[in-house]
Design a protein around this motif. Structure first.
Motif, PDB file in Angstrom:
ATOM      1  N   TYR A 259       3.134   6.383   4.654  1.00 23.35           N
ATOM      2  CA  TYR A 259       4.008   6.752   5.766  1.00 23.35           C
ATOM      3  C   TYR A 259       3.160   6.867   7.022  1.00 23.35           C
ATOM      4  N   MET A 260       3.303   5.903   7.928  1.00 21.33           N
ATOM      5  CA  MET A 260       2.467   5.884   9.113  1.00 21.33           C
ATOM      6  C   MET A 260       2.711   7.089  10.006  1.00 21.33           C
TER       7      MET A 260
ATOM      8  N   ILE B 209      -6.965   0.855  16.936  1.00 26.05           N
ATOM      9  CA  ILE B 209      -6.379  -0.183  16.074  1.00 26.05           C
ATOM     10  C   ILE B 209      -5.523  -1.123  16.908  1.00 26.05           C
ATOM     11  N   ILE B 210      -4.728  -0.535  17.789  1.00 23.94           N
ATOM     12  CA  ILE B 210      -3.865  -1.360  18.635  1.00 23.94           C
ATOM     13  C   ILE B 210      -4.697  -2.194  19.600  1.00 23.94           C
TER      14      ILE B 210
ATOM     15  N   GLU C 271       2.296   1.074  12.844  1.00 23.52           N
ATOM     16  CA  GLU C 271       2.711   0.586  11.530  1.00 23.52           C
ATOM     17  C   GLU C 271       2.887  -0.920  11.530  1.00 23.52           C
ATOM     18  N   ASP C 272       3.489  -1.451  12.609  1.00 21.95           N
ATOM     19  CA  ASP C 272       3.695  -2.899  12.699  1.00 21.95           C
ATOM     20  C   ASP C 272       2.361  -3.645  12.809  1.00 21.95           C
TER      21      ASP C 272
ATOM     22  N   ILE D  93      -0.591  -2.694  11.643  1.00 22.65           N
ATOM     23  CA  ILE D  93      -1.304  -2.677  10.364  1.00 22.65           C
ATOM     24  C   ILE D  93      -0.623  -3.593   9.356  1.00 22.65           C
ATOM     25  N   ARG D  94       0.704  -3.591   9.321  1.00 19.43           N
ATOM     26  CA  ARG D  94       1.417  -4.471   8.401  1.00 19.43           C
ATOM     27  C   ARG D  94       1.104  -5.930   8.717  1.00 19.43           C
ATOM     28  N   GLN D  95       1.105  -6.265   9.994  1.00 22.77           N
ATOM     29  CA  GLN D  95       0.780  -7.628  10.411  1.00 22.77           C
ATOM     30  C   GLN D  95      -0.664  -7.972  10.068  1.00 22.77           C
ATOM     31  N   LEU D  96      -1.549  -7.002  10.252  1.00 22.78           N
ATOM     32  CA  LEU D  96      -2.970  -7.217   9.970  1.00 22.78           C
ATOM     33  C   LEU D  96      -3.199  -7.525   8.501  1.00 22.78           C
ATOM     34  N   PHE D  97      -2.592  -6.743   7.611  1.00 22.47           N
ATOM     35  CA  PHE D  97      -2.758  -6.986   6.184  1.00 22.47           C
ATOM     36  C   PHE D  97      -2.142  -8.320   5.773  1.00 22.47           C
TER      37      PHE D  97
END
Length: 338
Positions: free
Chosen positions: A216-217, A244-245, A313-314, A316-320
């Motif tokens: 849960y981000m 991160i961003i 969250e978006d 990190i999801r895109q990164l993975f």
């Protein structure tokens, strides 16, 4: 000395790879094929006193393996680690009295006892003075709002109530290090918020070192200034959450509201995330934000404009997703070459 320090921490599992069918079973009796899985691969980081660090990664990335090695439940294949100056897998009593591990999918309380009696059992194990125990449990139960649930059987508690009791159990001996592995998994929104508020307040008051894993981000965004990201056992980011961003997001979101309905085709300017007759949300590359805003302002009667970063969250999801795509493409190229 850092509160937690790891150098080249590695955990390799040797797994049996069985061929399908009866023939595969018979071959396995004679000659077995094994493959190595690196659950943690050369993991190195330092965490100072009082830090609350988010430990992120997809399922199977190695988060729980690292936490188990730091808490002494697993021996590493290679590498070094120190927690409060102790080697975790030596499991000295002095270290065990100074840390706690809470796993959202594991029970630490006795299922058939009231919560109060389970806590009393832990008091006896840790040799805590009774007056001190009452003061600590009273304060924690008040912060978590479970005073009226102390005499309820653990099996009869809701998931949120049980997790709060698990946190009390983990903190009654006032540890200096707390490992939290998915502490809010399965909880409703209200319980998640209550647990987050408690962790934030407890960390600020007691300066306890906390490592938190969560899918849960919102947990991470509300609690952690620093994050460590791990994927396939390797750490590929360690730094401030905001970075991160800056490092991995190549886009921003522009939200526009118009005075009158607009029939313009905004897909020519960027990815349309949401659109109504009088508003639109566009995802555009960072380098084109200024130019895109200028084009819209010239052609439309804009009454409100807002430029935002992508949600963490978006990103990190895109990164993975991108890392998985690159990994599969690389594996395919290697296979084709061989």
């Amino acid at each position: 000395m850092s509160a937690i320090e790891t150098r080249g921490l590695t955990k390799v599992y040797r797994t049996y790879k069985k061929e399908s069918g009866l023939r595969g079973s018979l071959k396995g009796l004679v000659r077995r094929k094994y493959e190595e899985v690196r659950a943690a691969d050369d993991v190195s980081f330092q965490i100072e006193e009082g830090e609350l660090v988010g430990f992120l990664g997809p399922n199977g990335a190695g988060k729980t393996t690292v936490l188990k090695m730091l808490s002494g439940l697993l021996n590493p294949t290679s590498g070094e680690a120190r927690v409060l100056g102790f080697v975790p897998w030596e499991r000295s009593n002095e270290m065990k009295r100074q840390f706690s591990l809470v796993m959202g999918q594991k029970n630490a309380l006795w299922w058939d006892l009231p919560a109060q009696e389970s806590l009393e059992l832990n008091r006896a194990i840790y040799g805590i003075d009774r007056d001190r125990f009452k003061k600590v449990v009273g304060g924690l139960s008040e912060l978590l709002d479970v005073q009226d649930k102390m005499n309820v059987m653990v099996r009869e508690l809701s998931l949120g109530e049980r997790m709060k009791m698990e946190l009390i159990s983990a903190l009654i001996h006032e540890p200096r290090v707390l490992f939290l592995d998915e502490p809010t998994i399965g909880l409703d929104v209200v319980s998640q918020k209550r647990v987050r508020e408690f962790l934030r307040l407890y960390n600020s008051e007691h300066k306890i070192v906390t490592m938190l894993t969560s899918h849960y981000m919102q947990d991470i965004e509300e609690l952690c200034d620093r994050v460590i990201i791990i994927d396939h056992g390797k750490i590929f980011f360690d730094g401030p959450l905001d970075a991160i961003i800056d490092r991995f997001s190549g886009s921003k979101i522009i939200s526009l509201t118009f005075q009158t309905p607009s029939e313009r085709d905004f897909s020519l300017l960027g990815e349309v995330i949401q659109q109504t007759p009088v508003s639109v949300q566009l995802k555009v590359p960072r380098a084109k934000v200024t130019e895109t805003c200028r084009q819209v302002l010239e052609g439309c009667a804009v009454i409100d404009i807002n430029v935002q970063e992508l949600p963490v969250e978006d990103v990190i999801r895109q990164l993975f997703g991108e890392r998985d795509t690159l990994r599969h493409a690389s594996a395919g190229a290697v296979g084709a070459a061989s």
